[in-house]
Design a protein around this motif. Structure first.
Motif, PDB file in Angstrom:
ATOM      1  N   TYR A 162       0.812  -1.227   0.000  1.00 51.79           N
ATOM      2  CA  TYR A 162       0.000   0.000   0.000  1.00 51.79           C
ATOM      3  C   TYR A 162       0.842   1.274   0.000  1.00 51.79           C
ATOM      4  O   TYR A 162       0.833   2.011  -0.972  1.00 51.79           O
ATOM      5  N   THR A 163       1.603   1.526   1.064  1.00 48.19           N
ATOM      6  CA  THR A 163       2.294   2.814   1.118  1.00 48.19           C
ATOM      7  C   THR A 163       3.359   2.932   0.029  1.00 48.19           C
ATOM      8  O   THR A 163       3.540   3.996  -0.558  1.00 48.19           O
ATOM      9  N   SER A 182      -6.446  -6.353   3.287  1.00 47.99           N
ATOM     10  CA  SER A 182      -6.609  -4.942   3.656  1.00 47.99           C
ATOM     11  C   SER A 182      -5.625  -4.055   2.908  1.00 47.99           C
ATOM     12  O   SER A 182      -5.944  -2.914   2.541  1.00 47.99           O
ATOM     13  N   SER A 183      -4.421  -4.569   2.666  1.00 49.70           N
ATOM     14  CA  SER A 183      -3.445  -3.774   1.911  1.00 49.70           C
ATOM     15  C   SER A 183      -3.900  -3.581   0.463  1.00 49.70           C
ATOM     16  O   SER A 183      -3.721  -2.511  -0.124  1.00 49.70           O
ATOM     17  N   GLY A 233      -6.826  -1.025   0.323  1.00 52.42           N
ATOM     18  CA  GLY A 233      -6.326   0.341   0.325  1.00 52.42           C
ATOM     19  C   GLY A 233      -5.770   0.734  -1.030  1.00 52.42           C
ATOM     20  O   GLY A 233      -6.036   1.833  -1.531  1.00 52.42           O
ATOM     21  N   THR A 268      -8.665   1.310  -3.596  1.00 57.99           N
ATOM     22  CA  THR A 268      -9.337   2.594  -3.387  1.00 57.99           C
ATOM     23  C   THR A 268      -8.464   3.750  -3.861  1.00 57.99           C
ATOM     24  O   THR A 268      -8.940   4.694  -4.509  1.00 57.99           O
TER      25      THR A 268
END
Length: 251
Positions: free
Chosen positions: A117-118, A159-160, A163, A166
């Protein structure tokens, strides 16, 4: 620039040893893509991947890229765009993690989130800005069906990807009218070298099938691609299953 048939002439793969990324590169090389840049951690595997694509007739270079060092992305990726035009960026990096271990070792879970994600947010924004400055190009983001609804079996990885999905959808909206296309790809379970030996699952796919779907999606200028396509209907139904019942489903 893309050619008269809409095929990208230059490709940047973030995650240069990714089986999906390399399958996509092979498909695109067979359709007139001639310049490929493979970005990843320096390794013999990255160099072997580059050699394989060169044998197909492409001009291939590797560059050092690590999702876990976002402070380097502007220099590495921005520097590449300053040197040459890139028609398509494929964000194909990510780690599946190990759910049981990651629950016991929070730092391992954090690494999954930071990579998937990040790291993707950082690289995605740098590449999107560069594509927008060019005035054209496609950013293809490998998401996952795992991000559609939390499952007990893989909620850290899922969940990663939720994110990431989205973020990519919002980025696509932000880039409307700029000449830059953002396409989110949501594969199901991918049968690959890394997943060899794992039990078969319904609606699983392969790197080659995902690559074909990406090429088709680019031609159609799709915003979202499911692989296989039937997952769109399946996940639409699963999203509305009551939570107590969903917990008991073998998914």
């Amino acid at each position: 620039m893309k050619d008269a048939f809409g095929a990208p002439q230059s490709l940047l793969v973030l995650g240069g040893t990714s089986e999906i990324g390399l399958a996509t590169a092979r498909r695109l090389i067979s359709r007139r893509t001639r310049t490929v840049r493979l970005a990843g951690r320096p390794s013999p595997a990255l160099e072997r991947a580059a050699a394989e694509l060169r044998a197909l007739g492409a001009d291939v270079r590797t560059l050092a890229f690590d999702a876990l060092t976002p402070e380097s992305h502007e220099t590495t990726l921005g520097g590449l765009f300053a040197e040459e035009d890139i028609d398509m960026v494929l964000m194909a990096f990510g780690v599946p993690g190990d759910q049981a271990r990651d629950e016991e070792e929070p730092l391992s879970a954090v690494r999954v989130a930071q990579t998937n994600y990040t790291g993707a947010v950082s690289a995605g924004l740098v590449c999107a800005g560069a594509l927008q400055a060019q005035g054209h190009g496609s950013l293809v983001v490998l998401s996952s069906v795992a991000g559609e609804r939390a499952r007990r079996a893989d909620f850290i990885y899922g969940s990663s990807k939720a994110g990431l999905d989205t973020f990519a959808q919002g980025l696509g909206d932000a880039l409307q009218g700029t000449g830059v296309q953002v396409m989110v790809v949501r594969p199901g379970f991918v049968r690959s070298k890394k997943t060899a030996g794992l039990p078969e699952t319904p609606l699983e796919t392969t790197p080659e099938a995902v690559a074909d779907a990406i090429v088709t999606g680019l031609r159609r200028r799709s915003e979202t691609v499911w692989v296989p396509g039937s997952l769109r209907v399946v996940m639409s139904a699963l999203r509305h299953v009551p939570r107590p019942l969903f917990r008991r489903l073998p998914v």
